[in-house]
Design a protein around this motif. Structure first.
Motif, PDB file in Angstrom:
ATOM      1  N   LEU A  22       0.830  -1.204   0.000  1.00  0.00           N
ATOM      2  CA  LEU A  22       0.000   0.000   0.000  1.00  0.00           C
ATOM      3  C   LEU A  22       0.867   1.259   0.000  1.00  0.00           C
ATOM      4  N   GLY A  23       1.945   1.254   0.769  1.00  0.00           N
ATOM      5  CA  GLY A  23       2.853   2.396   0.811  1.00  0.00           C
ATOM      6  C   GLY A  23       3.503   2.675  -0.528  1.00  0.00           C
ATOM      7  N   ILE A  24       3.949   1.629  -1.205  1.00  0.00           N
ATOM      8  CA  ILE A  24       4.564   1.806  -2.524  1.00  0.00           C
ATOM      9  C   ILE A  24       3.540   2.345  -3.518  1.00  0.00           C
ATOM     10  N   LEU A  25       2.330   1.774  -3.497  1.00  0.00           N
ATOM     11  CA  LEU A  25       1.288   2.248  -4.413  1.00  0.00           C
ATOM     12  C   LEU A  25       0.927   3.711  -4.147  1.00  0.00           C
ATOM     13  N   LEU A  26       0.783   4.081  -2.886  1.00  0.00           N
ATOM     14  CA  LEU A  26       0.459   5.468  -2.558  1.00  0.00           C
ATOM     15  C   LEU A  26       1.592   6.423  -2.931  1.00  0.00           C
ATOM     16  N   THR A  27       2.835   6.002  -2.757  1.00  0.00           N
ATOM     17  CA  THR A  27       3.984   6.824  -3.150  1.00  0.00           C
ATOM     18  C   THR A  27       3.979   7.057  -4.657  1.00  0.00           C
ATOM     19  N   LEU A  28       3.737   6.007  -5.425  1.00  0.00           N
ATOM     20  CA  LEU A  28       3.668   6.154  -6.881  1.00  0.00           C
ATOM     21  C   LEU A  28       2.513   7.058  -7.287  1.00  0.00           C
ATOM     22  N   TRP A  29       1.374   6.918  -6.618  1.00  0.00           N
ATOM     23  CA  TRP A  29       0.217   7.751  -6.928  1.00  0.00           C
ATOM     24  C   TRP A  29       0.524   9.220  -6.673  1.00  0.00           C
ATOM     25  N   VAL A  30       1.158   9.524  -5.541  1.00  0.00           N
ATOM     26  CA  VAL A  30       1.502  10.917  -5.229  1.00  0.00           C
ATOM     27  C   VAL A  30       2.504  11.469  -6.240  1.00  0.00           C
ATOM     28  N   MET A  31       3.474  10.643  -6.629  1.00  0.00           N
ATOM     29  CA  MET A  31       4.513  11.113  -7.558  1.00  0.00           C
ATOM     30  C   MET A  31       3.956  11.415  -8.941  1.00  0.00           C
ATOM     31  N   PHE A  32       3.015  10.602  -9.407  1.00  0.00           N
ATOM     32  CA  PHE A  32       2.594  10.705 -10.796  1.00  0.00           C
ATOM     33  C   PHE A  32       1.177  11.244 -11.014  1.00  0.00           C
ATOM     34  N   ARG A  33       0.558  11.810 -10.002  1.00  0.00           N
ATOM     35  CA  ARG A  33      -0.781  12.358 -10.214  1.00  0.00           C
ATOM     36  C   ARG A  33      -0.742  13.748 -10.833  1.00  0.00           C
ATOM     37  N   GLY A  34       0.432  14.336 -10.984  1.00  0.00           N
ATOM     38  CA  GLY A  34       0.567  15.594 -11.707  1.00  0.00           C
ATOM     39  C   GLY A  34       0.675  16.837 -10.857  1.00  0.00           C
ATOM     40  N   GLU A  35       0.550  16.720  -9.544  1.00  0.00           N
ATOM     41  CA  GLU A  35       0.616  17.892  -8.676  1.00  0.00           C
ATOM     42  C   GLU A  35       2.007  18.132  -8.113  1.00  0.00           C
ATOM     43  N   LEU A  36       2.920  17.215  -8.319  1.00  0.00           N
ATOM     44  CA  LEU A  36       4.253  17.272  -7.738  1.00  0.00           C
ATOM     45  C   LEU A  36       5.289  17.415  -8.841  1.00  0.00           C
ATOM     46  N   LEU A  47      12.654   7.215  -3.361  1.00  0.00           N
ATOM     47  CA  LEU A  47      13.400   5.949  -3.330  1.00  0.00           C
ATOM     48  C   LEU A  47      13.648   5.507  -1.885  1.00  0.00           C
ATOM     49  N   PHE A  48      13.942   6.475  -1.014  1.00  0.00           N
ATOM     50  CA  PHE A  48      14.123   6.168   0.400  1.00  0.00           C
ATOM     51  C   PHE A  48      12.828   5.601   0.983  1.00  0.00           C
ATOM     52  N   ALA A  49      11.705   6.226   0.658  1.00  0.00           N
ATOM     53  CA  ALA A  49      10.404   5.740   1.118  1.00  0.00           C
ATOM     54  C   ALA A  49      10.140   4.335   0.568  1.00  0.00           C
ATOM     55  N   ALA A  50      10.405   4.141  -0.715  1.00  0.00           N
ATOM     56  CA  ALA A  50      10.192   2.822  -1.332  1.00  0.00           C
ATOM     57  C   ALA A  50      11.061   1.759  -0.651  1.00  0.00           C
ATOM     58  N   ALA A  51      12.286   2.122  -0.282  1.00  0.00           N
ATOM     59  CA  ALA A  51      13.162   1.175   0.414  1.00  0.00           C
ATOM     60  C   ALA A  51      12.578   0.791   1.775  1.00  0.00           C
ATOM     61  N   LEU A  52      12.027   1.758   2.492  1.00  0.00           N
ATOM     62  CA  LEU A  52      11.399   1.444   3.777  1.00  0.00           C
ATOM     63  C   LEU A  52      10.166   0.559   3.592  1.00  0.00           C
ATOM     64  N   PHE A  53       9.367   0.853   2.570  1.00  0.00           N
ATOM     65  CA  PHE A  53       8.190   0.018   2.310  1.00  0.00           C
ATOM     66  C   PHE A  53       8.605  -1.383   1.847  1.00  0.00           C
ATOM     67  N   MET A  54       9.693  -1.483   1.091  1.00  0.00           N
ATOM     68  CA  MET A  54      10.211  -2.805   0.702  1.00  0.00           C
ATOM     69  C   MET A  54      10.703  -3.567   1.936  1.00  0.00           C
ATOM     70  N   PHE A  55      11.295  -2.842   2.894  1.00  0.00           N
ATOM     71  CA  PHE A  55      11.724  -3.469   4.144  1.00  0.00           C
ATOM     72  C   PHE A  55      10.518  -4.057   4.876  1.00  0.00           C
ATOM     73  N   SER A 119      -0.536   3.771   5.315  1.00  0.00           N
ATOM     74  CA  SER A 119       0.858   3.787   4.873  1.00  0.00           C
ATOM     75  C   SER A 119       1.236   5.141   4.290  1.00  0.00           C
ATOM     76  N   SER A 120       2.204   5.773   4.904  1.00  0.00           N
ATOM     77  CA  SER A 120       2.615   7.101   4.453  1.00  0.00           C
ATOM     78  C   SER A 120       4.063   7.357   4.833  1.00  0.00           C
ATOM     79  N   PHE A 121       4.613   8.383   4.202  1.00  0.00           N
ATOM     80  CA  PHE A 121       5.997   8.751   4.437  1.00  0.00           C
ATOM     81  C   PHE A 121       6.142  10.249   4.250  1.00  0.00           C
ATOM     82  N   GLN A 122       6.837  10.884   5.169  1.00  0.00           N
ATOM     83  CA  GLN A 122       7.190  12.291   5.013  1.00  0.00           C
ATOM     84  C   GLN A 122       8.566  12.478   5.615  1.00  0.00           C
TER      85      GLN A 122
END
Length: 156
Positions: A22-36, A47-55, A119-122
């Motif tokens: 869920l964290g990886i999917l939400l990170t991808l959604w935030v990155m590619f929804r066009g507002e960032l 990538l750091f967030a993705a590494a933590l979610f992969m962990f 699932s979130s990361f900041q």
């Protein structure tokens, strides 16, 4: 491993795997929804967030393969999620799964805040946010105590 202990370890494994996915999917959604705007810094933090979610996913898989080792890794993983904070230019909030937390906003006056998140990361480093906040994730704290109990039961 007894049946009841195996069920609890399986539940923890599924929680961590689902939280990581869920964290990886939400990170991808935030990155590619066009507002960032995708800068190098945004990509590094993503990538750091993705590494933590992969962990998180790795901890869940390890619980299926080698439960004692998986419990130790899961304990470490939950420790990363217990405290979240933002002080001026620096902040860290990481959740793989569910966060039910409370904390104090220290800007102006001490205001008690209750926060819920999936699932979130900041991660703030060098961004003047003007916030001063510290909180405790009650779900992660509960899971730490639960994992410690499972480790003790596994030694018997």
């Amino acid at each position: 491993m007894e049946k009841q202990l195996r069920k609890q370890v399986t539940a923890l494994a599924l929680y961590q795997i689902i939280g990581g996915i869920l964290g990886i999917l939400l990170t991808l959604w935030v990155m590619f929804r066009g507002e960032l705007v995708l800068t190098q810094q945004v990509l590094r933090f993503s990538l750091f967030a993705a590494a933590l979610f992969m962990f998180s996913i790795l901890c869940g898989r390890m619980l299926f393969r080698n439960p004692p080792r998986g419990l130790v890794l899961s304990l470490l993983h939950q420790v990363l999620q217990v405290v979240y904070f933002t002080f001026g230019e620096y902040g860290f909030q990481y959740v793989a799964g569910l966060r039910i937390g409370f904390g104090f906003d220290m800007v102006g006056s001490w205001t008690f805040k209750f926060r819920v998140a999936l699932s979130s990361f900041q991660f703030d480093f060098g961004n003047a946010t003007g916030q001063k906040f510290i909180g405790i994730n009650l779900v992660a704290l509960f899971l730490i105590f639960w994992i410690e109990r499972l480790l003790e039961q596994g030694k018997r």
